[in-house]
Design an enzyme around this catalytic site. Sequence first.
Site, PDB file in Angstrom:
ATOM      1  N   GLN A 208      -2.794 -12.125   4.495  1.00  0.00           N
ATOM      2  CA  GLN A 208      -2.632 -10.947   3.633  1.00  0.00           C
ATOM      3  C   GLN A 208      -1.555 -11.169   2.579  1.00  0.00           C
ATOM      4  OE1 GLN A 208      -2.891 -10.906   6.963  1.00  0.00           O
ATOM      5  NE2 GLN A 208      -3.676  -8.976   7.730  1.00  0.00           N
ATOM      6  N   ASP A 249       3.550  -0.745  11.138  1.00  0.00           N
ATOM      7  CA  ASP A 249       2.346  -0.013  11.542  1.00  0.00           C
ATOM      8  C   ASP A 249       2.654   1.093  12.536  1.00  0.00           C
ATOM      9  OD1 ASP A 249       1.329  -2.703  10.542  1.00  0.00           O
ATOM     10  OD2 ASP A 249      -0.470  -1.453  10.697  1.00  0.00           O
TER      11      ASP A 249
HETATM   12  O1  MRU Z   1      -3.564  -6.074   9.893  1.00  0.00           O
HETATM   13  P1  MRU Z   1      -3.121  -5.403   8.638  1.00  0.00           P
HETATM   14  O2  MRU Z   1      -3.370  -6.191   7.413  1.00  0.00           O
HETATM   15  O3  MRU Z   1      -3.657  -3.980   8.548  1.00  0.00           O
HETATM   16  O4  MRU Z   1      -1.549  -5.292   8.813  1.00  0.00           O
HETATM   17  C1  MRU Z   1      -0.793  -4.660   7.826  1.00  0.00           C
HETATM   18  C2  MRU Z   1       0.658  -4.741   8.062  1.00  0.00           C
HETATM   19  O5  MRU Z   1       1.121  -5.297   9.021  1.00  0.00           O
HETATM   20  C3  MRU Z   1       1.523  -4.023   7.085  1.00  0.00           C
HETATM   21  O6  MRU Z   1       2.758  -4.653   6.978  1.00  0.00           O
HETATM   22  C4  MRU Z   1       1.741  -2.602   7.608  1.00  0.00           C
HETATM   23  O7  MRU Z   1       0.514  -1.966   7.795  1.00  0.00           O
HETATM   24  C5  MRU Z   1       2.575  -1.815   6.708  1.00  0.00           C
HETATM   25  S1  MRU Z   1       1.573  -1.223   5.376  1.00  0.00           S
HETATM   26  C6  MRU Z   1       2.396  -0.497   4.188  1.00  0.00           C
END
Ligand code: MRU
Length: 368
Positions: A208, A249
């Site tokens: 990501q 999260d």
């Molecule tokens: O698995 P993902 O891509 O949904 O994980 C996202 C993250 O870990 C982000 O750092 C988190 O959701 C914070 S979003 C502003």
Amino acid sequence: MQIQGKSYHTIWLKNDNPKVIQIIDQRQLPHRLVIENLKSVAQVARAIKDMHVRGAPLIGATAAYGMYLACLEAPDGFLFDDYIQNAATQLKNTRPTAINLAWAVDQQLELIQNVSSKEEKTKQALDLANTIKQDSIERCRMIGEHGLKIIEEIATKKNGEVVNILTHCNAGWLACVDYGTATAPIYLAHDKGIKVHVWVDETRPRNQGARITAFELLEHGIPHTVIPDNVGGHLMQHDMVDLCIVGTDRTTKTGDVANKVGTYLKALAAKDNDVPFYVALPSSTIDWSISDGVKEIPIEERGADEVKSIYGLHQNQIKKVLLTPKDSPATNFAFDVTPAHLVTGLITERGVCDASEEGIARLFSVKK
Ligand code: MRU
């Protein structure tokens, strides 16, 4: 925020058909900008589970619109409530770690139960989804304002030299509706003329950082460098990182934070090198019912395939290639927990506080 000079949110109602939700399919980024139509709660659930949309605030907003679609498609009459309950369960089961998902679905359930006709339930579910979306934008904007002060202070101490910020995963506008959480202060600082440079962890296995954070920063003209996940410690030992800002999260009421796997190791390295380690979050990410993140936050486990293979662009086609021996097993814990004592502060929509029960309670004695 902007992509090729055009303003976008990450989710919106289709212009000519308010029964269709539109999203950016993030699996295709950075190579293709694909807008996807979601027309049913089943499609919304799949989009969340398979990460067409991702990031805690965006998952929450998408699930809220999913409940609106559930109202539209539910049969009128005595089967309506069962249909809505099933839709809520289906949505909540997609991704277990981000609390925003259950937070948004539960708000919709409460609202829907307290209204009488199907028409009124549907209308109010749409209004609430729109409110959750707008609210998310405003919370992120405020996170930006509060976090900006931290960057400004460091820039002043460095006499206007470049402030180097390390971030992990994508806690940018594409993980939210706009601005981002971790990136909001960075965008504001850059727009204000403060010199910033971002170290972007690639964030294996789904990359990501390399794909999405890098794309966002590039589109906004922010200097950045993508780094392999394991480089952060070395950079910190050599004074090449002034601060870390990451998202979360799920945050316990005591300030433990679950974020993309690997965050904990960055926090350990930051502690060892006296680098401030901030976590940016809207209060919708706080789970007020738990105190011990390591023991109580459910950690999503995803398929081994995400570890064993990788997607990339080859001759203008997005291709998947195998990295490991075909028969080697792999494991894929998607998040880890950083204990509060490793966190310098939480940047929230109401200000910056200590990562502690007292610190959080000081800002959020009245919950929103
Ligand atoms: O698995 P993902 O891509 O949904 O994980 C996202 C993250 O870990 C982000 O750092 C988190 O959701 C914070 S979003 C502003």
